[in-house]
Design a protein around this motif. Structure first.
Motif, PDB file in Angstrom:
ATOM      1  N   ASP A 145     -55.580  13.926   1.734  1.00  0.00           N
ATOM      2  CA  ASP A 145     -56.863  13.615   1.110  1.00  0.00           C
ATOM      3  C   ASP A 145     -56.933  12.206   0.533  1.00  0.00           C
ATOM      4  O   ASP A 145     -57.958  11.810  -0.019  1.00  0.00           O
ATOM      5  CB  ASP A 145     -57.203  14.633   0.026  1.00  0.00           C
ATOM      6  N   LEU A 146     -55.839  11.433   0.655  1.00  0.00           N
ATOM      7  CA  LEU A 146     -55.797  10.062   0.140  1.00  0.00           C
ATOM      8  C   LEU A 146     -56.209   9.986  -1.326  1.00  0.00           C
ATOM      9  O   LEU A 146     -56.902   9.057  -1.753  1.00  0.00           O
ATOM     10  CB  LEU A 146     -56.666   9.132   0.990  1.00  0.00           C
ATOM     11  N   ALA A 147     -55.772  10.958  -2.096  1.00  0.00           N
ATOM     12  CA  ALA A 147     -56.110  11.007  -3.518  1.00  0.00           C
ATOM     13  C   ALA A 147     -55.238  10.056  -4.321  1.00  0.00           C
ATOM     14  O   ALA A 147     -54.118   9.720  -3.936  1.00  0.00           O
ATOM     15  CB  ALA A 147     -55.932  12.428  -4.040  1.00  0.00           C
ATOM     16  N   ASP A 148     -55.773   9.629  -5.488  1.00  0.00           N
ATOM     17  CA  ASP A 148     -54.931   9.058  -6.536  1.00  0.00           C
ATOM     18  C   ASP A 148     -54.261  10.238  -7.223  1.00  0.00           C
ATOM     19  O   ASP A 148     -54.943  11.182  -7.663  1.00  0.00           O
ATOM     20  CB  ASP A 148     -55.787   8.307  -7.555  1.00  0.00           C
ATOM     21  N   ILE A 149     -52.942  10.198  -7.336  1.00  0.00           N
ATOM     22  CA  ILE A 149     -52.202  11.348  -7.851  1.00  0.00           C
ATOM     23  C   ILE A 149     -51.472  10.977  -9.141  1.00  0.00           C
ATOM     24  O   ILE A 149     -50.776   9.962  -9.199  1.00  0.00           O
ATOM     25  CB  ILE A 149     -51.179  11.852  -6.813  1.00  0.00           C
ATOM     26  N   PHE A 150     -51.659  11.799 -10.163  1.00  0.00           N
ATOM     27  CA  PHE A 150     -50.832  11.742 -11.359  1.00  0.00           C
ATOM     28  C   PHE A 150     -49.882  12.929 -11.296  1.00  0.00           C
ATOM     29  O   PHE A 150     -50.297  14.075 -11.495  1.00  0.00           O
ATOM     30  CB  PHE A 150     -51.701  11.801 -12.622  1.00  0.00           C
ATOM     31  N   LEU A 151     -48.612  12.665 -10.976  1.00  0.00           N
ATOM     32  CA  LEU A 151     -47.608  13.715 -10.856  1.00  0.00           C
ATOM     33  C   LEU A 151     -46.946  13.895 -12.221  1.00  0.00           C
ATOM     34  O   LEU A 151     -46.149  13.060 -12.657  1.00  0.00           O
ATOM     35  CB  LEU A 151     -46.580  13.346  -9.797  1.00  0.00           C
ATOM     36  N   CYS A 152     -47.277  14.987 -12.894  1.00  0.00           N
ATOM     37  CA  CYS A 152     -46.833  15.251 -14.266  1.00  0.00           C
ATOM     38  C   CYS A 152     -45.619  16.171 -14.191  1.00  0.00           C
ATOM     39  O   CYS A 152     -45.728  17.303 -13.723  1.00  0.00           O
ATOM     40  CB  CYS A 152     -47.949  15.905 -15.059  1.00  0.00           C
ATOM     41  N   HIS A 153     -44.481  15.698 -14.687  1.00  0.00           N
ATOM     42  CA  HIS A 153     -43.219  16.374 -14.429  1.00  0.00           C
ATOM     43  C   HIS A 153     -42.641  17.045 -15.670  1.00  0.00           C
ATOM     44  O   HIS A 153     -42.670  16.483 -16.764  1.00  0.00           O
ATOM     45  CB  HIS A 153     -42.198  15.376 -13.880  1.00  0.00           C
ATOM     46  N   PHE A 154     -42.067  18.255 -15.446  1.00  0.00           N
ATOM     47  CA  PHE A 154     -41.473  19.023 -16.537  1.00  0.00           C
ATOM     48  C   PHE A 154     -40.205  19.714 -16.024  1.00  0.00           C
ATOM     49  O   PHE A 154     -40.069  19.988 -14.840  1.00  0.00           O
ATOM     50  CB  PHE A 154     -42.467  20.060 -17.074  1.00  0.00           C
ATOM     51  N   GLY A 155     -39.302  19.989 -16.938  1.00  0.00           N
ATOM     52  CA  GLY A 155     -38.040  20.620 -16.549  1.00  0.00           C
ATOM     53  C   GLY A 155     -36.966  19.579 -16.330  1.00  0.00           C
ATOM     54  O   GLY A 155     -36.900  18.554 -17.016  1.00  0.00           O
ATOM     55  N   GLY A 156     -36.087  19.826 -15.354  1.00  0.00           N
ATOM     56  CA  GLY A 156     -34.969  18.926 -15.081  1.00  0.00           C
ATOM     57  C   GLY A 156     -35.367  17.698 -14.299  1.00  0.00           C
ATOM     58  O   GLY A 156     -36.543  17.466 -13.999  1.00  0.00           O
ATOM     59  N   LYS A 157     -34.371  16.900 -13.937  1.00  0.00           N
ATOM     60  CA  LYS A 157     -34.609  15.601 -13.296  1.00  0.00           C
ATOM     61  C   LYS A 157     -35.000  15.761 -11.833  1.00  0.00           C
ATOM     62  O   LYS A 157     -34.523  16.646 -11.126  1.00  0.00           O
ATOM     63  CB  LYS A 157     -33.357  14.736 -13.407  1.00  0.00           C
ATOM     64  N   LYS A 158     -35.863  14.856 -11.407  1.00  0.00           N
ATOM     65  CA  LYS A 158     -36.310  14.792 -10.018  1.00  0.00           C
ATOM     66  C   LYS A 158     -36.299  13.334  -9.583  1.00  0.00           C
ATOM     67  O   LYS A 158     -36.664  12.442 -10.351  1.00  0.00           O
ATOM     68  CB  LYS A 158     -37.717  15.372  -9.908  1.00  0.00           C
ATOM     69  N   LYS A 159     -35.865  13.056  -8.350  1.00  0.00           N
ATOM     70  CA  LYS A 159     -35.905  11.704  -7.799  1.00  0.00           C
ATOM     71  C   LYS A 159     -37.077  11.587  -6.826  1.00  0.00           C
ATOM     72  O   LYS A 159     -37.319  12.496  -6.027  1.00  0.00           O
ATOM     73  CB  LYS A 159     -34.605  11.378  -7.056  1.00  0.00           C
TER      74      LYS A 159
END
Length: 291
Positions: A145-159
């Motif tokens: 969808d070519l969206a602007d994305i705000f990826l809000c992260h919770f929990g452990g680490k992600k790369k």
């Protein structure tokens, strides 16, 4: 790869600063404190999800490529969320919760966050949740969808590894798809088999509990769960005419053709597209004098 630069990290930004420095030039940025006043930052945990939504039956997706006539977005399994979370805690790292609409399925969770006043017209009917266990990986792709994305992260680490749209000719993109070839390893690439990867230029970052990553429209992303964690994506759909037209083409034409051909032709269609992913990329290298 030619280079992987660190994504710019900020505590927070004013609306004007975000629009000027990141949105308009379409560059990624990581916010470390934009969620400080969200209830989710304190509440979102495995036990909280079990309490709030443990009885919900959730669709789960594995890391295997779709074969034959199987739809590429068909779930691999379904089970109560509590059972799935128990499996994650026990070491499950293949099955992932993907694009789960929490507004529709678990409206209570929408009380735990706000839409940042950052200058983006967020689509408030589609906050979606992702979960995965330690060692889970998400295939390199960009969002249809070519969206602007705000990826809000919770929990452990992600790369997260990001590549801008201008790197697409080097990505071994599968025709009629929005992903790279399944067996391309972007962390330890096989440059003899996939020589284009040595010319890639991108970005990477770690996401920790409470971080938000801004992913601009059409950017490729590859995700590795270093620990059991969950992320929510807030999306703003395209307003620029070119991106809007591409989104509609992706949704109404490309995806429809892919589904129809996979259903009627089967594995021969998949094999044809995987072969062309390599041919197209290596043809680009030859044109640029790189092969």
């Amino acid at each position: 790869m030619k280079s992987l630069r660190s994504i710019t990290t900020v505590d927070t930004l004013s609306k004007n600063d975000f629009l000027t420095r990141f949105k308009r030039p379409e560059m990624p940025v990581k916010f470390e404190h934009l969620t400080d006043d969200w209830p989710a930052r304190k509440k979102w945990s495995i036990n909280y999800f079990k309490d709030v939504a443990g009885d919900r039956i959730v669709p789960l997706y594995d890391s295997q490529p779709s074969k034959n006539r199987k739809h590429q977005h068909a779930p691999a399994a379904q089970m109560p969320l509590t059972d799935y979370l128990d499996r994650l805690q026990a070491g499950e790292n293949d099955l992932r919760l993907f694009f789960y609409n929490i507004l529709q399925e678990v409206p209570e969770l929408t009380q735990d966050f706000d839409y940042p006043d950052i200058g983006l017209p967020f689509f408030r009917k589609l906050p979606v949740l992702f979960m995965g266990g330690t060692g889970a990986k998400v295939q390199m792709h960009y969002d249809i969808d070519l969206a602007d994305i705000f990826l809000c992260h919770f929990g452990g680490k992600k790369k997260v590894m990001l590549f801008p749209p201008d790197q697409t000719p080097l990505m071994y993109k599968v025709p009629f798809s929005f992903s790279s070839l399944f067996d391309v390893n972007y962390r330890t690439p096989d440059l003899e088999k996939y020589p284009a990867l040595q010319y890639l230029e991108g970005y990477e970052t770690d996401l920790n509990h409470g971080d938000i990553l801004y992913i601009p429209p059409g950017w490729w992303h590859y995700i590795e769960y270093e620990e059991l964690s969950f992320s929510m994506a807030l999306r703003a759909f395209p307003r620029r005419p070119k991106n809007l037209a591409t989104m509609l083409k992706n949704l109404l034409w490309t995806r429809s053709i892919e589904g129809l051909m996979r259903k009627t032709v089967g594995q021969a269609w998949n094999d044809r597209n995987e072969k062309r992913a390599v041919q197209n990329t290596h043809r680009y290298l030859a044109k640029k004098g790189l092969r």
